[in-house]
Write an enzyme that holds these catalytic residues in place. Structure first.
Site, PDB file in Angstrom:
ATOM      1  N   CYS A 167      41.567 -27.571  70.218  1.00 54.47           N
ATOM      2  CA  CYS A 167      41.091 -28.947  69.463  1.00 54.47           C
ATOM      3  C   CYS A 167      42.627 -30.019  69.424  1.00 54.47           C
ATOM      4  O   CYS A 167      42.314 -31.229  69.205  1.00 54.47           O
ATOM      5  CB  CYS A 167      40.730 -28.766  68.208  1.00 54.47           C
ATOM      6  SG  CYS A 167      39.200 -27.918  68.032  1.00 54.47           S
TER       7      CYS A 167
ATOM      8  N   HIS B 295      41.289 -34.885  63.339  1.00 53.05           N
ATOM      9  CA  HIS B 295      40.409 -34.370  64.165  1.00 53.05           C
ATOM     10  C   HIS B 295      39.128 -33.997  63.520  1.00 53.05           C
ATOM     11  O   HIS B 295      39.149 -33.616  62.297  1.00 53.05           O
ATOM     12  CB  HIS B 295      41.107 -32.613  64.477  1.00 53.05           C
ATOM     13  CG  HIS B 295      39.848 -31.859  65.113  1.00 53.05           C
ATOM     14  ND1 HIS B 295      39.191 -32.147  66.147  1.00 53.05           N
ATOM     15  CD2 HIS B 295      39.708 -30.579  64.826  1.00 53.05           C
ATOM     16  CE1 HIS B 295      38.417 -31.029  66.418  1.00 53.05           C
ATOM     17  NE2 HIS B 295      38.866 -30.198  65.680  1.00 53.05           N
TER      18      HIS B 295
ATOM     19  N   ASN C 197      31.728 -31.640  66.057  1.00 54.59           N
ATOM     20  CA  ASN C 197      33.021 -31.356  66.490  1.00 54.59           C
ATOM     21  C   ASN C 197      33.096 -31.256  68.010  1.00 54.59           C
ATOM     22  O   ASN C 197      32.661 -30.098  68.310  1.00 54.59           O
ATOM     23  CB  ASN C 197      33.619 -30.161  65.511  1.00 54.59           C
ATOM     24  CG  ASN C 197      34.870 -29.558  66.018  1.00 54.59           C
ATOM     25  OD1 ASN C 197      35.617 -30.064  66.842  1.00 54.59           O
ATOM     26  ND2 ASN C 197      35.466 -28.597  65.390  1.00 54.59           N
TER      27      ASN C 197
END
Length: 323
Positions: A113, A250, A280
């Protein structure tokens, strides 16, 4: 030394929507339960006919259009992804060919990520040294292909998508990309990983090519690490929190984003939130959030942006950018 600034931005989200209602039918939970724990109402799911290179290509097209740059003007392509179309070759080479770019350097970056911020840091070095003029940086992932939809802990979180920027060279008196900071600690690698599909388990056995996550551990580590790394970046640049116009974390889970904002004393109305409807999407979340907020008029040229991310590895990082 030259300056690196964001010249163009784009994103792409698959059209298929997976709602909480659809998930609750098989998971035995409620929509309210999912929202209270993640802040997510729905997520985008890649089409059966699509792969990660398709998402990356469509996002890149938008970034080129936004930056008013032709493919021939791109000097390098970096794709941050955990979910390439194939084990080899790189997604970046597929994007280079499909866009019609010259035979420029093109490579993938594998840092979960934090992949987009890592690619941003790599691109920054080439730009500031003066060896490259325009670099296409893409974050693209299709994590739903590796999601176990019988697992309550992961199936409610992940979605698919891609975001892209053109990082360009400038000699003007503008701050552009100010600073990036990256860290890693491999002792927690098994807190979030996909056991199969690599050299340890090359033949995917049942469920070994699906994500496994220790949600509680990840939550605590994510909040701590993201709070600390942005504080570190602010300190080394001398920029005060009050100078930040927008905070782009994020998009992992709204509770994590909320906790980090609270730790850093950022008001929630300064936090860009796309996780609620996109889920996500790993390395794609920050560039998607950036593009979304630019398109809807919140982020304007000259705004100071703080980006921060955390991912499996464990890895974490932050960036300060004057857009």
């Amino acid at each position: 030394m030259y300056l690196a600034y964001i010249k163009g931005v784009g994103s792409y989200l698959p059209s298929t929507i997976l709602s909480n209602t659809e998930l609750t039918e098989t998971l035995g939970c409620t929509d309210d339960w999912i929202v209270s724990r993640t802040g997510i109402h729905e997520r985008r799911i890649i089409e059966k006919s699509e792969a990660t290179s398709d998402l990356a290509y469509f996002a890149a097209e938008q970034a080129l259009r936004d930056g008013e740059i032709s493919p021939e003007d791109i000097d390098m392509i970096i794709v941050a992804t955990e979910t390439p179309d194939h084990v080899l070759p790189p997604v970046s080479c597929q994007v280079q060919q499909r866009l019609g770019c010259r035979t420029i350097p093109a490579f993938d970056l594998h840092n979960t990520c934090v992949g987009f911020l890592s690619a941003l840091q790599v691109a920054e070095q080439y730009i500031k040294l003066g060896t490259h003029q325009n670099i296409l940086v893409i974050g693209a992932d299709s994590l739903t292909r590796f999601t176990d939809y019988s697992d309550l802990g992961t199936s409610i979180i992940f979605g698919d998508g891609a975001g892209a920027i053109i990082l360009s060279r400038s000699e003007k008196e503008a701050k552009g990309l100010i600073s990036t900071t990256l860290h890693a600690d491999g002792k927690y690698f098994d807190a979030l990983y996909i056991p199969g599909g690599g050299s340890r388990f090359p033949v995917s056995e049942e469920n070994k090519n699906k994500m496994v996550m220790d949600g509680r551990k990840i939550f605590k580590l994510a909040v701590k690490s993201m709070s600390e790394v942005l504080t570190e970046t602010l300190k080394k640049t001398g920029i005060e929190k009050e100078e930040i116009d927008w905070f782009i974390p994020h998009q992992a889970n709204f509770r994590i984003m909320e906790a980090v904002a609270r730790n850093l004393d950022f008001p929630l109305d300064k936090v860009i939130n796309t996780v609620s409807y996109f889920g996500n999407s790993c390395s794609a979340t920050i560039p998607i959030a950036l593009d979304t907020a630019i398109k809807d008029g919140r982020i304007q040229r000259g705004d100071m942006l703080a980006m921060v991310s955390f991912g499996a590895g464990l890895v974490w990082g932050s960036a300060l950018v004057e857009y």
